[in-house]
Design an enzyme around this catalytic site. Structure first.
Site, short mmCIF file in Angstrom:
data_model
loop_
_atom_site.label_atom_id
_atom_site.label_comp_id
_atom_site.label_asym_id
_atom_site.label_seq_id
_atom_site.Cartn_x
_atom_site.Cartn_y
_atom_site.Cartn_z
N ARG A 1 10.96 -1.55 11.40
CA ARG A 1 9.87 -1.06 12.25
C ARG A 1 9.66 -2.01 13.41
O ARG A 1 9.78 -3.21 13.26
CB ARG A 1 8.58 -0.95 11.43
CG ARG A 1 8.46 0.34 10.68
CD ARG A 1 7.29 0.34 9.73
NE ARG A 1 6.06 -0.25 10.26
CZ ARG A 1 4.91 -0.25 9.60
NH1 ARG A 1 4.84 0.29 8.40
NH2 ARG A 1 3.83 -0.78 10.12
N ARG B 1 -9.82 0.77 9.06
CA ARG B 1 -9.35 -0.58 9.34
C ARG B 1 -10.38 -1.37 10.12
O ARG B 1 -10.15 -2.54 10.44
CB ARG B 1 -8.08 -0.52 10.19
CG ARG B 1 -6.79 -0.81 9.42
CD ARG B 1 -5.69 -0.70 10.43
NE ARG B 1 -4.44 -1.26 10.06
CZ ARG B 1 -3.42 -0.58 9.54
NH1 ARG B 1 -3.58 0.67 9.21
NH2 ARG B 1 -2.27 -1.17 9.32
N ARG C 1 11.37 -6.26 5.60
CA ARG C 1 11.21 -4.85 5.23
C ARG C 1 12.10 -3.95 6.07
O ARG C 1 12.25 -4.14 7.27
CB ARG C 1 9.73 -4.48 5.47
CG ARG C 1 9.40 -3.05 5.13
CD ARG C 1 7.92 -2.88 4.88
NE ARG C 1 7.10 -3.01 6.08
CZ ARG C 1 5.77 -2.85 6.06
NH1 ARG C 1 5.15 -2.61 4.92
NH2 ARG C 1 5.09 -2.96 7.17
N LYS D 1 0.83 -1.21 0.00
CA LYS D 1 0.00 0.00 0.00
C LYS D 1 0.87 1.27 0.00
O LYS D 1 0.63 2.17 -0.79
CB LYS D 1 -0.93 0.05 1.22
CG LYS D 1 -1.93 -1.11 1.29
CD LYS D 1 -2.96 -0.89 2.38
CE LYS D 1 -2.40 -0.86 3.79
NZ LYS D 1 -1.81 -2.13 4.26
N ARG E 1 -0.81 -8.77 13.38
CA ARG E 1 -1.42 -7.77 12.49
C ARG E 1 -2.25 -8.44 11.40
O ARG E 1 -3.29 -7.95 11.01
CB ARG E 1 -0.33 -6.88 11.88
CG ARG E 1 0.26 -5.91 12.89
CD ARG E 1 1.60 -5.40 12.46
NE ARG E 1 1.53 -4.48 11.35
CZ ARG E 1 2.56 -4.24 10.53
NH1 ARG E 1 3.69 -4.88 10.67
NH2 ARG E 1 2.43 -3.37 9.57
P1 AMP Z 1 0.60 0.75 9.12
O1 AMP Z 1 1.80 1.61 8.92
O2 AMP Z 1 -0.56 1.18 8.29
O3 AMP Z 1 0.91 -0.72 8.99
O4 AMP Z 1 0.14 0.96 10.65
C1 AMP Z 1 0.99 0.65 11.74
C2 AMP Z 1 0.18 0.45 13.01
O5 AMP Z 1 -0.50 1.68 13.33
C3 AMP Z 1 -0.92 -0.59 12.94
O6 AMP Z 1 -0.43 -1.90 13.17
C4 AMP Z 1 -1.85 -0.11 14.05
O7 AMP Z 1 -1.33 -0.43 15.33
C5 AMP Z 1 -1.79 1.40 13.89
N1 AMP Z 1 -2.82 1.89 12.95
C6 AMP Z 1 -2.63 2.46 11.73
N2 AMP Z 1 -3.80 2.79 11.16
C7 AMP Z 1 -4.76 2.40 12.03
C8 AMP Z 1 -6.18 2.43 12.01
N3 AMP Z 1 -6.86 2.91 10.94
N4 AMP Z 1 -6.84 1.94 13.08
C9 AMP Z 1 -6.19 1.44 14.15
N5 AMP Z 1 -4.85 1.37 14.24
C10 AMP Z 1 -4.13 1.84 13.19
#
Ligand code: AMP
Length: 208
Positions: A155, A88, A127, A13, A166
């Protein structure tokens, strides 16, 4: 253009979002990036979000919804936006719908990038991120150039354990938003099981 990118963690993404926001001249809103910034700045939101993120869990809906609603109300979003990593959960999708209706606007497209689970774990655990530029690499599929190989980081939530947590969350919490958008007629699907350039080509095709 108002669009949403949806897909499991590691679906590509973030990589595809970079091309799409450039092409459509829209603002890129990554909730993961916003939350990571809040954590590193030590804001109240960051303090609350930190433990959920480290464990690979979801940050509570009310916090994330408030953050996104404030962000899409900013002037740069009048020309359009790409939501990457939001919604999400079903309550997040519903809250976004209400907010857009209030503003008298609608989503143009929800783009789902599909990648099988077994590939996701390999993608995520390899990654690496350049903290200076935000560029994303992979130790096997896209190794960082020699001059920055020493500074790339992993990360905290890209470990295998957090990755599996996740993925589980994705299937239980996020996948149910897909039928919601399919019913609205905004959903388009793309097979993300290919190199980034090929996935970009497929996206172009789907968007027409
Ligand atoms: P990402 O970079 O999109 O993989 O997001 C990293 C982490 O941020 C996720 O594993 C969640 O803990 C948190 N996070 C990001 N977006 C959301 C969302 N829309 N709702 C809840 N937690 C989020």
């Amino acid at each position: 253009m108002r669009m949403i990118l949806v897909g499991p963690p590691g679906a590509g993404k973030g990589t595809q979002a970079v091309h799409l926001v450039e092409r459509f001249k829209i603002s890129h809103i990554s909730t993961g990036d916003m939350l990571r910034a809040a954590v590193s700045e030590g804001t109240e939101l960051g303090k609350q979000a930190d433990s959920y993120m480290k464990a690979g869990g979801l940050v509570p809906d009310d916090l994330v919804i408030a953050m996104v609603i404030e962000r899409i109300g900013k002037p740069d979003c009048t020309k359009g936006f790409m939501l990457d990593g939001f919604p999400r959960t079903r309550p997040q999708a519903e809250a976004l719908d209400v907010e857009l209706q209030k503003a008298g606007v609608a989503l143009d497209v929800v783009l789902q990038i599909e990648v099988p689970d077994d590939l996701i774990v390999a993608r995520i655990t390899g990654r690496r991120l350049d903290p200076d530029t935000g560029d994303i690499y992979h130790i096997k599929f896209k190794p960082p150039p020699k001059d920055i190989a020493g500074q790339v980081i992993q990360r905290k939530d890209d470990t295998e354990e957090a990755c599996r947590a996740r993925l589980e969350k994705y299937h239980s919490e996020t996948a149910p938003i897909i039928p919601f958008y399919a019913a609205q007629g905004t959903l388009k699907r793309v097979d993300g099981n290919a190199a980034p350039d090929e996935v970009s080509r497929r996206i172009e095709q789907v968007l027409g």
